[in-house]
Design a protein around this motif. Sequence first.
Motif, PDB file in Angstrom:
ATOM      1  N   LEU A  47       6.826  67.692  59.200  1.00  0.00           N
ATOM      2  CA  LEU A  47       5.957  66.570  59.533  1.00  0.00           C
ATOM      3  C   LEU A  47       4.524  66.912  59.151  1.00  0.00           C
ATOM      4  O   LEU A  47       4.062  68.038  59.362  1.00  0.00           O
ATOM      5  CB  LEU A  47       6.039  66.255  61.031  1.00  0.00           C
ATOM      6  N   THR A  48       3.826  65.955  58.598  1.00  0.00           N
ATOM      7  CA  THR A  48       2.454  66.182  58.159  1.00  0.00           C
ATOM      8  C   THR A  48       1.469  65.708  59.217  1.00  0.00           C
ATOM      9  O   THR A  48       1.829  65.007  60.162  1.00  0.00           O
ATOM     10  CB  THR A  48       2.153  65.428  56.850  1.00  0.00           C
ATOM     11  N   SER A  49       0.224  66.055  59.026  1.00  0.00           N
ATOM     12  CA  SER A  49      -0.855  65.574  59.893  1.00  0.00           C
ATOM     13  C   SER A  49      -1.816  64.672  59.131  1.00  0.00           C
ATOM     14  O   SER A  49      -2.928  64.394  59.596  1.00  0.00           O
ATOM     15  CB  SER A  49      -1.630  66.762  60.478  1.00  0.00           C
ATOM     16  N   VAL A  50      -1.401  64.160  57.986  1.00  0.00           N
ATOM     17  CA  VAL A  50      -2.285  63.369  57.120  1.00  0.00           C
ATOM     18  C   VAL A  50      -2.462  61.963  57.673  1.00  0.00           C
ATOM     19  O   VAL A  50      -1.505  61.319  58.106  1.00  0.00           O
ATOM     20  CB  VAL A  50      -1.710  63.297  55.695  1.00  0.00           C
ATOM     21  N   GLU A  51      -3.699  61.487  57.657  1.00  0.00           N
ATOM     22  CA  GLU A  51      -4.021  60.107  58.016  1.00  0.00           C
ATOM     23  C   GLU A  51      -5.102  59.641  57.055  1.00  0.00           C
ATOM     24  O   GLU A  51      -6.185  60.237  56.994  1.00  0.00           O
ATOM     25  CB  GLU A  51      -4.496  60.021  59.462  1.00  0.00           C
ATOM     26  N   LEU A  52      -4.818  58.597  56.294  1.00  0.00           N
ATOM     27  CA  LEU A  52      -5.724  58.162  55.228  1.00  0.00           C
ATOM     28  C   LEU A  52      -6.203  56.740  55.481  1.00  0.00           C
ATOM     29  O   LEU A  52      -5.400  55.800  55.481  1.00  0.00           O
ATOM     30  CB  LEU A  52      -5.006  58.212  53.872  1.00  0.00           C
ATOM     31  N   PRO A  53      -7.513  56.547  55.723  1.00  0.00           N
ATOM     32  CA  PRO A  53      -8.049  55.179  55.794  1.00  0.00           C
ATOM     33  C   PRO A  53      -7.954  54.517  54.418  1.00  0.00           C
ATOM     34  O   PRO A  53      -8.285  55.123  53.394  1.00  0.00           O
ATOM     35  CB  PRO A  53      -9.504  55.381  56.208  1.00  0.00           C
ATOM     36  N   LEU A  54      -7.533  53.257  54.404  1.00  0.00           N
ATOM     37  CA  LEU A  54      -7.417  52.513  53.146  1.00  0.00           C
ATOM     38  C   LEU A  54      -8.632  51.635  52.876  1.00  0.00           C
ATOM     39  O   LEU A  54      -8.781  51.115  51.767  1.00  0.00           O
ATOM     40  CB  LEU A  54      -6.147  51.647  53.166  1.00  0.00           C
ATOM     41  N   THR A  55      -9.480  51.475  53.885  1.00  0.00           N
ATOM     42  CA  THR A  55     -10.760  50.787  53.729  1.00  0.00           C
ATOM     43  C   THR A  55     -11.838  51.659  54.348  1.00  0.00           C
ATOM     44  O   THR A  55     -11.560  52.465  55.244  1.00  0.00           O
ATOM     45  CB  THR A  55     -10.749  49.413  54.427  1.00  0.00           C
ATOM     46  N   PRO A  56     -13.080  51.537  53.891  1.00  0.00           N
ATOM     47  CA  PRO A  56     -14.134  52.413  54.409  1.00  0.00           C
ATOM     48  C   PRO A  56     -14.322  52.335  55.918  1.00  0.00           C
ATOM     49  O   PRO A  56     -14.713  53.325  56.549  1.00  0.00           O
ATOM     50  CB  PRO A  56     -15.384  51.920  53.661  1.00  0.00           C
ATOM     51  N   ALA A 109       6.930  66.441  47.113  1.00  0.00           N
ATOM     52  CA  ALA A 109       6.830  65.029  46.738  1.00  0.00           C
ATOM     53  C   ALA A 109       5.371  64.701  46.477  1.00  0.00           C
ATOM     54  O   ALA A 109       4.461  65.283  47.085  1.00  0.00           O
ATOM     55  CB  ALA A 109       7.387  64.125  47.830  1.00  0.00           C
ATOM     56  N   THR A 110       5.152  63.760  45.577  1.00  0.00           N
ATOM     57  CA  THR A 110       3.809  63.289  45.278  1.00  0.00           C
ATOM     58  C   THR A 110       3.752  61.799  45.556  1.00  0.00           C
ATOM     59  O   THR A 110       4.645  61.051  45.163  1.00  0.00           O
ATOM     60  CB  THR A 110       3.433  63.567  43.818  1.00  0.00           C
ATOM     61  N   CYS A 111       2.690  61.369  46.265  1.00  0.00           N
ATOM     62  CA  CYS A 111       2.522  59.967  46.620  1.00  0.00           C
ATOM     63  C   CYS A 111       1.229  59.433  46.007  1.00  0.00           C
ATOM     64  O   CYS A 111       0.213  60.131  45.971  1.00  0.00           O
ATOM     65  CB  CYS A 111       2.467  59.793  48.137  1.00  0.00           C
ATOM     66  N   PHE A 112       1.297  58.182  45.570  1.00  0.00           N
ATOM     67  CA  PHE A 112       0.129  57.505  45.000  1.00  0.00           C
ATOM     68  C   PHE A 112      -0.115  56.214  45.759  1.00  0.00           C
ATOM     69  O   PHE A 112       0.810  55.448  46.023  1.00  0.00           O
ATOM     70  CB  PHE A 112       0.358  57.175  43.522  1.00  0.00           C
ATOM     71  N   TYR A 113      -1.384  55.979  46.108  1.00  0.00           N
ATOM     72  CA  TYR A 113      -1.792  54.733  46.746  1.00  0.00           C
ATOM     73  C   TYR A 113      -2.965  54.203  45.931  1.00  0.00           C
ATOM     74  O   TYR A 113      -4.037  54.812  45.898  1.00  0.00           O
ATOM     75  CB  TYR A 113      -2.235  54.990  48.186  1.00  0.00           C
ATOM     76  N   ASP A 114      -2.754  53.091  45.262  1.00  0.00           N
ATOM     77  CA  ASP A 114      -3.805  52.466  44.454  1.00  0.00           C
ATOM     78  C   ASP A 114      -4.005  51.045  44.945  1.00  0.00           C
ATOM     79  O   ASP A 114      -3.028  50.307  45.141  1.00  0.00           O
ATOM     80  CB  ASP A 114      -3.421  52.454  42.979  1.00  0.00           C
ATOM     81  N   ALA A 115      -5.249  50.638  45.147  1.00  0.00           N
ATOM     82  CA  ALA A 115      -5.510  49.288  45.642  1.00  0.00           C
ATOM     83  C   ALA A 115      -6.821  48.767  45.083  1.00  0.00           C
ATOM     84  O   ALA A 115      -7.768  49.525  44.848  1.00  0.00           O
ATOM     85  CB  ALA A 115      -5.565  49.281  47.169  1.00  0.00           C
ATOM     86  N   THR A 116      -6.843  47.457  44.880  1.00  0.00           N
ATOM     87  CA  THR A 116      -8.082  46.743  44.581  1.00  0.00           C
ATOM     88  C   THR A 116      -8.425  45.905  45.796  1.00  0.00           C
ATOM     89  O   THR A 116      -7.643  45.050  46.221  1.00  0.00           O
ATOM     90  CB  THR A 116      -7.920  45.825  43.356  1.00  0.00           C
ATOM     91  N   ARG A 117      -9.584  46.180  46.391  1.00  0.00           N
ATOM     92  CA  ARG A 117     -10.005  45.435  47.574  1.00  0.00           C
ATOM     93  C   ARG A 117     -10.660  44.119  47.141  1.00  0.00           C
ATOM     94  O   ARG A 117     -11.091  43.969  45.988  1.00  0.00           O
ATOM     95  CB  ARG A 117     -10.957  46.277  48.405  1.00  0.00           C
ATOM     96  N   LEU A 118     -10.759  43.184  48.076  1.00  0.00           N
ATOM     97  CA  LEU A 118     -11.343  41.887  47.748  1.00  0.00           C
ATOM     98  C   LEU A 118     -12.804  41.986  47.336  1.00  0.00           C
ATOM     99  O   LEU A 118     -13.305  41.139  46.593  1.00  0.00           O
ATOM    100  CB  LEU A 118     -11.210  40.936  48.945  1.00  0.00           C
ATOM    101  N   ASP A 119     -13.499  43.029  47.819  1.00  0.00           N
ATOM    102  CA  ASP A 119     -14.909  43.184  47.439  1.00  0.00           C
ATOM    103  C   ASP A 119     -15.066  43.841  46.072  1.00  0.00           C
ATOM    104  O   ASP A 119     -16.188  44.102  45.632  1.00  0.00           O
ATOM    105  CB  ASP A 119     -15.672  43.972  48.501  1.00  0.00           C
ATOM    106  N   GLY A 120     -13.947  44.109  45.394  1.00  0.00           N
ATOM    107  CA  GLY A 120     -13.989  44.699  44.058  1.00  0.00           C
ATOM    108  C   GLY A 120     -13.902  46.212  44.043  1.00  0.00           C
ATOM    109  O   GLY A 120     -13.695  46.808  42.977  1.00  0.00           O
ATOM    110  N   SER A 121     -14.063  46.867  45.173  1.00  0.00           N
ATOM    111  CA  SER A 121     -13.940  48.322  45.214  1.00  0.00           C
ATOM    112  C   SER A 121     -12.474  48.721  45.087  1.00  0.00           C
ATOM    113  O   SER A 121     -11.563  47.912  45.298  1.00  0.00           O
ATOM    114  CB  SER A 121     -14.531  48.872  46.512  1.00  0.00           C
ATOM    115  N   ARG A 122     -12.254  49.991  44.750  1.00  0.00           N
ATOM    116  CA  ARG A 122     -10.889  50.445  44.485  1.00  0.00           C
ATOM    117  C   ARG A 122     -10.560  51.694  45.289  1.00  0.00           C
ATOM    118  O   ARG A 122     -11.428  52.521  45.576  1.00  0.00           O
ATOM    119  CB  ARG A 122     -10.698  50.747  42.981  1.00  0.00           C
ATOM    120  N   LEU A 123      -9.299  51.797  45.632  1.00  0.00           N
ATOM    121  CA  LEU A 123      -8.726  53.000  46.221  1.00  0.00           C
ATOM    122  C   LEU A 123      -7.812  53.621  45.180  1.00  0.00           C
ATOM    123  O   LEU A 123      -6.993  52.925  44.562  1.00  0.00           O
ATOM    124  CB  LEU A 123      -7.916  52.650  47.464  1.00  0.00           C
TER     125      LEU A 123
END
Length: 304
Positions: free
Chosen positions: A119-128, A187-201
């Motif tokens: 089990l991991t301890s990772v927690e990643l915010p997807l918005t600032p 394992a490798t995981c990718f999270y890519d997103a375009t936010r409505l304000d135009g910024s990217r994850l």
Amino acid sequence: MPPNGYAWWYVDAISDCGTRALSVIGFIGSVFSPWYAWSGRRDPANHCCINVATYGPGGRFTMTDRGRTALCTDGGALTVGPSAMRWTDDRLVIEVNEWGALPMVTPVRGTIEVVPGALTSVELPLTPDGAHVWRPFAPVARVEVALESQGWQWRGHGYFDANFGTRALEQDFAFWTWGRFPVADGATCFYDATRLDGSRLAQAVHFDHDGRATEIDPPPLQKMKRSLWAVRRETRGDAGCAPQQVMNMLDAPFYSRSMVRTVLNGEQSIGVHEALDLRRFRSPLLKPMLAVRVPRRSGWQFPG
């Protein structure tokens, strides 16, 4: 949980033979439920479900939106109506007792056990501001499937995570893709997103078999063929590689889940990939279409 809030717990698995797969999502505040949207998202607990989908010969899709009388979170378990997700010793045990959606209205019953490598301890915010958070509990896992249907007893590699949020997804995102790809050392995981304000994850994390997480430089984004509903798709892979769909898992006007082959650091990997077009999801025309596949059962009661 605040109005507009949500929490979901997600499992996917691919059989060792590569011919079958499944996904299970336990929702409180079911983000893809038209009934939750139509309610104004005022009461997340009144729109909960355990969504089970199986892919391959005899595959079924189940997603019943249930009311708060069907929800129980006691004892470290998520119980929604007749189905449940609970920790037992060293594993997550999922008890499935659902009915397939139209046009294949048949029982989907049995158990699924997810045994994490660690089990991991990772927690990643997807918005600032942290309004949406990704929590990958077990990116490397073994899964044992025992459903009451011919051919649906198998073992494979799997994944378990959760997402939590305080606003509707379409309030903050225009589009995202996510993928988990098993490799020899984890394992490798990718999270890519375009936010409505135009910024990217653009997040890439490698997990080893002991649960240690390392943030890595994302390999290049590679375009893929659009889904059957023409949802745009892309994922990460070595320069010059051409990721390909191996199996279509779930195809909707705004969403695609599929088994995808890519190349990472010279190693070929087949994993699970999703693409979500939230601009399409905002269309009011989609909600009646979704209601056909996502029935509402608000009055379910626990026995006794």
